[in-house]
Design a protein around this motif. Structure first.
Motif, PDB file in Angstrom:
ATOM      1  N   GLU A 164      -5.433  69.876  19.330  1.00  0.00           N
ATOM      2  CA  GLU A 164      -5.266  70.291  17.937  1.00  0.00           C
ATOM      3  C   GLU A 164      -4.863  69.071  17.117  1.00  0.00           C
ATOM      4  OE1 GLU A 164      -0.824  72.013  17.972  1.00  0.00           O
ATOM      5  OE2 GLU A 164      -2.235  73.069  19.261  1.00  0.00           O
ATOM      6  N   ALA A 165      -4.879  69.245  15.839  1.00  0.00           N
ATOM      7  CA  ALA A 165      -4.452  68.146  14.959  1.00  0.00           C
ATOM      8  C   ALA A 165      -2.980  67.851  15.212  1.00  0.00           C
ATOM      9  CB  ALA A 165      -4.673  68.533  13.503  1.00  0.00           C
ATOM     10  N   LEU A 166      -2.593  66.618  15.007  1.00  0.00           N
ATOM     11  CA  LEU A 166      -1.202  66.236  15.200  1.00  0.00           C
ATOM     12  C   LEU A 166      -0.299  66.968  14.212  1.00  0.00           C
ATOM     13  CD1 LEU A 166      -1.507  62.365  15.654  1.00  0.00           C
ATOM     14  CD2 LEU A 166      -0.958  64.057  17.405  1.00  0.00           C
ATOM     15  N   ALA A 167       0.821  67.430  14.712  1.00  0.00           N
ATOM     16  CA  ALA A 167       1.823  68.060  13.853  1.00  0.00           C
ATOM     17  C   ALA A 167       2.434  66.976  12.956  1.00  0.00           C
ATOM     18  CB  ALA A 167       2.901  68.702  14.712  1.00  0.00           C
ATOM     19  N   PRO A 168       3.042  67.370  11.859  1.00  0.00           N
ATOM     20  CA  PRO A 168       3.674  66.366  10.989  1.00  0.00           C
ATOM     21  C   PRO A 168       4.923  65.776  11.635  1.00  0.00           C
ATOM     22  CG  PRO A 168       4.148  68.580  10.198  1.00  0.00           C
ATOM     23  CD  PRO A 168       3.190  68.728  11.345  1.00  0.00           C
ATOM     24  N   PHE A 169       5.311  64.613  11.147  1.00  0.00           N
ATOM     25  CA  PHE A 169       6.580  64.026  11.575  1.00  0.00           C
ATOM     26  C   PHE A 169       7.711  64.904  11.051  1.00  0.00           C
ATOM     27  CE2 PHE A 169       4.335  59.877  12.003  1.00  0.00           C
ATOM     28  CZ  PHE A 169       4.731  59.603  13.308  1.00  0.00           C
ATOM     29  N   PRO A 170       8.883  64.828  11.663  1.00  0.00           N
ATOM     30  CA  PRO A 170      10.028  65.601  11.183  1.00  0.00           C
ATOM     31  C   PRO A 170      10.332  65.265   9.725  1.00  0.00           C
ATOM     32  CG  PRO A 170      10.562  64.472  13.235  1.00  0.00           C
ATOM     33  CD  PRO A 170       9.222  63.981  12.803  1.00  0.00           C
ATOM     34  N   GLU A 171      10.861  66.249   9.028  1.00  0.00           N
ATOM     35  CA  GLU A 171      11.183  66.026   7.616  1.00  0.00           C
ATOM     36  C   GLU A 171      12.469  65.239   7.429  1.00  0.00           C
ATOM     37  OE1 GLU A 171      10.814  69.311   4.979  1.00  0.00           O
ATOM     38  OE2 GLU A 171       8.967  70.001   5.916  1.00  0.00           O
ATOM     39  N   ARG A 172      13.371  65.299   8.399  1.00  0.00           N
ATOM     40  CA  ARG A 172      14.612  64.545   8.233  1.00  0.00           C
ATOM     41  C   ARG A 172      14.312  63.049   8.378  1.00  0.00           C
ATOM     42  NH1 ARG A 172      18.427  65.315  13.637  1.00  0.00           N
ATOM     43  NH2 ARG A 172      17.074  64.105  15.006  1.00  0.00           N
ATOM     44  N   ARG A 173      14.983  62.281   7.545  1.00  0.00           N
ATOM     45  CA  ARG A 173      14.806  60.834   7.601  1.00  0.00           C
ATOM     46  C   ARG A 173      15.485  60.284   8.842  1.00  0.00           C
ATOM     47  NH1 ARG A 173      17.314  59.971   2.360  1.00  0.00           N
ATOM     48  NH2 ARG A 173      18.173  58.163   3.420  1.00  0.00           N
ATOM     49  N   MET A 174      15.030  59.134   9.290  1.00  0.00           N
ATOM     50  CA  MET A 174      15.551  58.531  10.500  1.00  0.00           C
ATOM     51  C   MET A 174      17.069  58.319  10.409  1.00  0.00           C
ATOM     52  SD  MET A 174      13.672  55.521  12.619  1.00  0.00           S
ATOM     53  CE  MET A 174      14.359  54.079  11.869  1.00  0.00           C
ATOM     54  N   ALA A 175      17.550  57.849   9.285  1.00  0.00           N
ATOM     55  CA  ALA A 175      18.979  57.597   9.108  1.00  0.00           C
ATOM     56  C   ALA A 175      19.782  58.897   9.189  1.00  0.00           C
ATOM     57  CB  ALA A 175      19.237  56.902   7.773  1.00  0.00           C
ATOM     58  N   GLU A 176      19.232  59.982   8.679  1.00  0.00           N
ATOM     59  CA  GLU A 176      19.923  61.270   8.758  1.00  0.00           C
ATOM     60  C   GLU A 176      20.047  61.725  10.215  1.00  0.00           C
ATOM     61  OE1 GLU A 176      18.321  63.093   4.506  1.00  0.00           O
ATOM     62  OE2 GLU A 176      17.216  63.486   6.354  1.00  0.00           O
ATOM     63  N   GLY A 177      19.002  61.520  10.981  1.00  0.00           N
ATOM     64  CA  GLY A 177      19.046  61.879  12.396  1.00  0.00           C
ATOM     65  C   GLY A 177      20.083  61.083  13.154  1.00  0.00           C
ATOM     66  N   TRP A 178      20.114  59.776  12.903  1.00  0.00           N
ATOM     67  CA  TRP A 178      21.116  58.918  13.555  1.00  0.00           C
ATOM     68  C   TRP A 178      22.525  59.393  13.205  1.00  0.00           C
ATOM     69  CZ3 TRP A 178      21.006  55.399  17.286  1.00  0.00           C
ATOM     70  CH2 TRP A 178      19.806  54.770  17.589  1.00  0.00           C
ATOM     71  N   ALA A 179      22.762  59.717  11.949  1.00  0.00           N
ATOM     72  CA  ALA A 179      24.087  60.170  11.517  1.00  0.00           C
ATOM     73  C   ALA A 179      24.468  61.475  12.210  1.00  0.00           C
ATOM     74  CB  ALA A 179      24.117  60.338   9.998  1.00  0.00           C
ATOM     75  N   GLU A 180      23.512  62.374  12.356  1.00  0.00           N
ATOM     76  CA  GLU A 180      23.780  63.653  13.009  1.00  0.00           C
ATOM     77  C   GLU A 180      24.120  63.446  14.494  1.00  0.00           C
ATOM     78  OE1 GLU A 180      21.634  67.996  13.631  1.00  0.00           O
ATOM     79  OE2 GLU A 180      20.718  66.533  12.293  1.00  0.00           O
ATOM     80  N   VAL A 181      23.374  62.584  15.173  1.00  0.00           N
ATOM     81  CA  VAL A 181      23.648  62.301  16.587  1.00  0.00           C
ATOM     82  C   VAL A 181      25.013  61.639  16.730  1.00  0.00           C
ATOM     83  CG1 VAL A 181      22.928  60.918  18.577  1.00  0.00           C
ATOM     84  CG2 VAL A 181      21.228  62.207  17.276  1.00  0.00           C
ATOM     85  N   ARG A 182      25.310  60.677  15.875  1.00  0.00           N
ATOM     86  CA  ARG A 182      26.607  59.985  15.931  1.00  0.00           C
ATOM     87  C   ARG A 182      27.752  60.979  15.764  1.00  0.00           C
ATOM     88  NH1 ARG A 182      30.338  57.288  12.531  1.00  0.00           N
ATOM     89  NH2 ARG A 182      31.144  55.406  13.517  1.00  0.00           N
ATOM     90  N   GLU A 183      27.635  61.856  14.785  1.00  0.00           N
ATOM     91  CA  GLU A 183      28.667  62.851  14.549  1.00  0.00           C
ATOM     92  C   GLU A 183      28.832  63.774  15.754  1.00  0.00           C
ATOM     93  OE1 GLU A 183      29.121  66.654  11.630  1.00  0.00           O
ATOM     94  OE2 GLU A 183      28.582  64.753  10.661  1.00  0.00           O
ATOM     95  N   THR A 184      27.716  64.182  16.355  1.00  0.00           N
ATOM     96  CA  THR A 184      27.756  65.044  17.535  1.00  0.00           C
ATOM     97  C   THR A 184      28.456  64.348  18.698  1.00  0.00           C
ATOM     98  OG1 THR A 184      25.727  66.167  16.864  1.00  0.00           O
ATOM     99  CG2 THR A 184      26.348  66.350  19.184  1.00  0.00           C
ATOM    100  N   LEU A 185      28.138  63.085  18.922  1.00  0.00           N
ATOM    101  CA  LEU A 185      28.759  62.345  20.028  1.00  0.00           C
ATOM    102  C   LEU A 185      30.248  62.124  19.781  1.00  0.00           C
ATOM    103  CD1 LEU A 185      25.974  59.723  20.806  1.00  0.00           C
ATOM    104  CD2 LEU A 185      26.557  61.791  22.096  1.00  0.00           C
ATOM    105  N   LEU A 186      30.610  61.819  18.556  1.00  0.00           N
ATOM    106  CA  LEU A 186      32.023  61.591  18.229  1.00  0.00           C
ATOM    107  C   LEU A 186      32.848  62.870  18.369  1.00  0.00           C
ATOM    108  CD1 LEU A 186      31.763  59.144  15.192  1.00  0.00           C
ATOM    109  CD2 LEU A 186      32.545  58.625  17.520  1.00  0.00           C
ATOM    110  N   SER A 187      32.211  64.010  18.135  1.00  0.00           N
ATOM    111  CA  SER A 187      32.941  65.285  18.253  1.00  0.00           C
ATOM    112  C   SER A 187      32.937  65.809  19.686  1.00  0.00           C
ATOM    113  CB  SER A 187      32.336  66.322  17.306  1.00  0.00           C
ATOM    114  OG  SER A 187      31.047  66.698  17.771  1.00  0.00           O
ATOM    115  N   GLY A 188      32.304  65.057  20.603  1.00  0.00           N
ATOM    116  CA  GLY A 188      32.288  65.471  22.014  1.00  0.00           C
ATOM    117  C   GLY A 188      31.188  66.429  22.375  1.00  0.00           C
ATOM    118  N   GLY A 189      30.221  66.621  21.461  1.00  0.00           N
ATOM    119  CA  GLY A 189      29.133  67.574  21.684  1.00  0.00           C
ATOM    120  C   GLY A 189      28.063  67.117  22.596  1.00  0.00           C
TER     121      GLY A 189
END
Length: 189
Positions: A164-189
């Motif tokens: 099938e045709a390729l799905a679109p890239f995620p809508e969240r920007r790369m920097a937003e994703g990094w911030a979310e992962v960082r916050e998750t790791l810092l909170s012990g998630g």
């Protein structure tokens, strides 16, 4: 061959709390199936750097599994990353390469010579502890249980078919994703 979205689903099923670094067409598939986006690093602006980012995360988070979802065309542009990972020997790293039989990730245009590249042999020669190759969904789904238990770095080639045709890239920007992962790791998630 394995439908690419099914390959991503199988990896997602076995992931548990692993960090996932994905890029290119693998990211497009992953974005549709991941249930832990707070642990996903999406590389949209530096696609050939997924192995390097995965290595950095695996060294910084040695108690957590790190999965790199790479593509054959992007890995081809940075084969030196295999040697760096092999030399560093991160025990918690699993490097997946979606080997695209349809070449849809490059708009259906085959990359000259790419079909002749044996990434698994290169990874083994570079120092990866174990390599796997999966070409059908059942073997992948069952084999991933063993893959996830291995001491790394582990290299996995998944022969995928994009029907099938390729799905679109995620809508969240790369920097937003990094911030979310960082916050998750810092909170012990």
């Amino acid at each position: 061959m394995i439908p690419s979205k099914e390959a991503a689903r199988a990896i997602s099923f076995h992931r548990q709390d692993a960090l996932v670094v994905s890029t290119s067409a693998a990211l497009r598939d992953w974005n549709q199936v991941s249930e832990r986006r707070e642990l996903d690093i999406d590389l949209t602006d530096c696609m050939d750097r997924a192995p390097a980012v995965g290595l950095g995360l695996s060294l910084a988070q040695p108690e957590r599994k790190v999965l790199v979802l790479d593509c054959d065309a992007t890995l081809r542009t940075d084969l030196g990353s295999l040697a760096t990972i092999g030399e560093s020997r991160p025990e918690n790293l699993v490097h997946f390469v979606f080997d695209d039989a349809t070449h849809l990730s490059t708009d259906g245009i085959p990359v000259e010579g790419l079909d002749n590249v044996n990434f698994a042999s290169m990874a083994e020669g570079a120092g990866y502890t174990r390599t796997y190759r999966f070409e059908n969904p059942e073997e992948l789904f069952i084999g991933l249980e063993e893959v996830m238990k291995e001491t790394g770095p582990v290299f996995v080639v998944v022969k995928v078919l994009r029907d099938e045709a390729l799905a679109p890239f995620p809508e969240r920007r790369m920097a937003e994703g990094w911030a979310e992962v960082r916050e998750t790791l810092l909170s012990g998630g």
